[in-house]
Design an enzyme around this catalytic site. Structure first.
Site, PDB file in Angstrom:
ATOM      1  N   CYS A 237      -6.877  -5.075  -7.503  1.00  0.00           N
ATOM      2  CA  CYS A 237      -6.522  -4.712  -6.129  1.00  0.00           C
ATOM      3  C   CYS A 237      -5.965  -5.916  -5.364  1.00  0.00           C
ATOM      4  CB  CYS A 237      -7.705  -4.099  -5.406  1.00  0.00           C
ATOM      5  SG  CYS A 237      -9.191  -5.096  -5.411  1.00  0.00           S
ATOM      6  N   HIS A 238      -6.151  -7.124  -5.898  1.00  0.00           N
ATOM      7  CA  HIS A 238      -5.577  -8.306  -5.243  1.00  0.00           C
ATOM      8  C   HIS A 238      -4.048  -8.295  -5.300  1.00  0.00           C
ATOM      9  CE1 HIS A 238      -5.983  -9.598  -9.478  1.00  0.00           C
ATOM     10  NE2 HIS A 238      -4.925 -10.358  -9.235  1.00  0.00           N
TER      11      HIS A 238
ATOM     12  N   TYR B 156       0.835  -1.198   0.000  1.00  0.00           N
ATOM     13  CA  TYR B 156       0.000   0.000   0.000  1.00  0.00           C
ATOM     14  C   TYR B 156       0.872   1.252   0.000  1.00  0.00           C
ATOM     15  CZ  TYR B 156      -3.875  -3.130   1.032  1.00  0.00           C
ATOM     16  OH  TYR B 156      -4.800  -4.132   0.969  1.00  0.00           O
TER      17      TYR B 156
ATOM     18  N   GLU C 229      -1.250 -16.143 -10.801  1.00  0.00           N
ATOM     19  CA  GLU C 229      -0.542 -15.148 -11.605  1.00  0.00           C
ATOM     20  C   GLU C 229       0.958 -15.403 -11.600  1.00  0.00           C
ATOM     21  OE1 GLU C 229      -1.523 -11.091 -10.795  1.00  0.00           O
ATOM     22  OE2 GLU C 229      -3.658 -11.411 -11.183  1.00  0.00           O
TER      23      GLU C 229
ATOM     24  N   ASN D 100     -12.994  -0.792  -4.457  1.00  0.00           N
ATOM     25  CA  ASN D 100     -12.989  -1.207  -5.854  1.00  0.00           C
ATOM     26  C   ASN D 100     -14.066  -2.268  -6.062  1.00  0.00           C
ATOM     27  OD1 ASN D 100     -12.329  -2.090  -8.471  1.00  0.00           O
ATOM     28  ND2 ASN D 100     -10.719  -3.433  -7.701  1.00  0.00           N
TER      29      ASN D 100
END
Length: 171
Positions: free
Chosen positions: A135-136, A104, A162, A127
């Protein structure tokens, strides 16, 4: 205003995709389709919410495809609704490469507001377009996972997929 929607299923549970005439305005993940629809009704209380048509089949397939094979990418027309600050944060989120995370604090620095860490976290929490606005990909400063609107376990699974996703070939 009209917001059409459709539901689909993937390995992370139920997916809701909703769109206005401008583009996708919500992608939600959950376990209960009725709850996802109720959240959409709560978000757009004055909108007509008819089921989506055939064009939603492609959008649902794209979102499910991204969940299952993130390397395939996700490209949808978006109708992003939020304050100017939220939109700056969300734009920066879309620039985080697949399989990469930022804290963050790093995200706040990236948007030129290094002291706005809590506001950045709040923008991530509000979001409503999961996956398309990733946002993950935001974690705590120590690299550990923190809250995720659709569940920390889903966040963990998305990030693992990912990281392990094959890199798409150019062209």
């Amino acid at each position: 205003m009209e917001v059409r929607y459709a539901l689909g299923e993937c390995s992370l549970g139920t997916i809701l995709v909703a769109a206005s005439e401008k583009g996708v305005c919500a992608i939600s993940l959950g376990s209960d389709s009725e709850q996802l629809v109720q959240e959409l009704l709560d978000r757009f209380p004055n909108a007509d919410l008819p089921p989506g048509g055939e064009d939603f089949d492609d959008w649902i397939a794209s979102v499910v495809g991204f969940v299952e094979t993130p390397g395939a990418g996700l490209s949808l027309p978006l109708d992003i609704r939020g304050s100017a600050f939220q939109q700056r944060v969300w734009q920066a989120l879309t620039e985080i490469p697949l399989g990469t995370t930022l804290s963050y604090t790093q995200l706040a620095e990236r948007i030129g507001s290094p002291k706005a860490v809590r506001a950045v976290a709040s923008a991530c929490a509000t979001n409503t377009i999961a996956l398309a606005i990733p946002c993950h990909r935001v974690v705590r400063s120590d690299g550990s996972l923190s809250g995720y609107r659709w569940g920390v376990e889903r966040k963990r699974m998305l990030l693992e997929r990912e990281v392990n996703a094959p890199t798409p070939l150019p062209g």
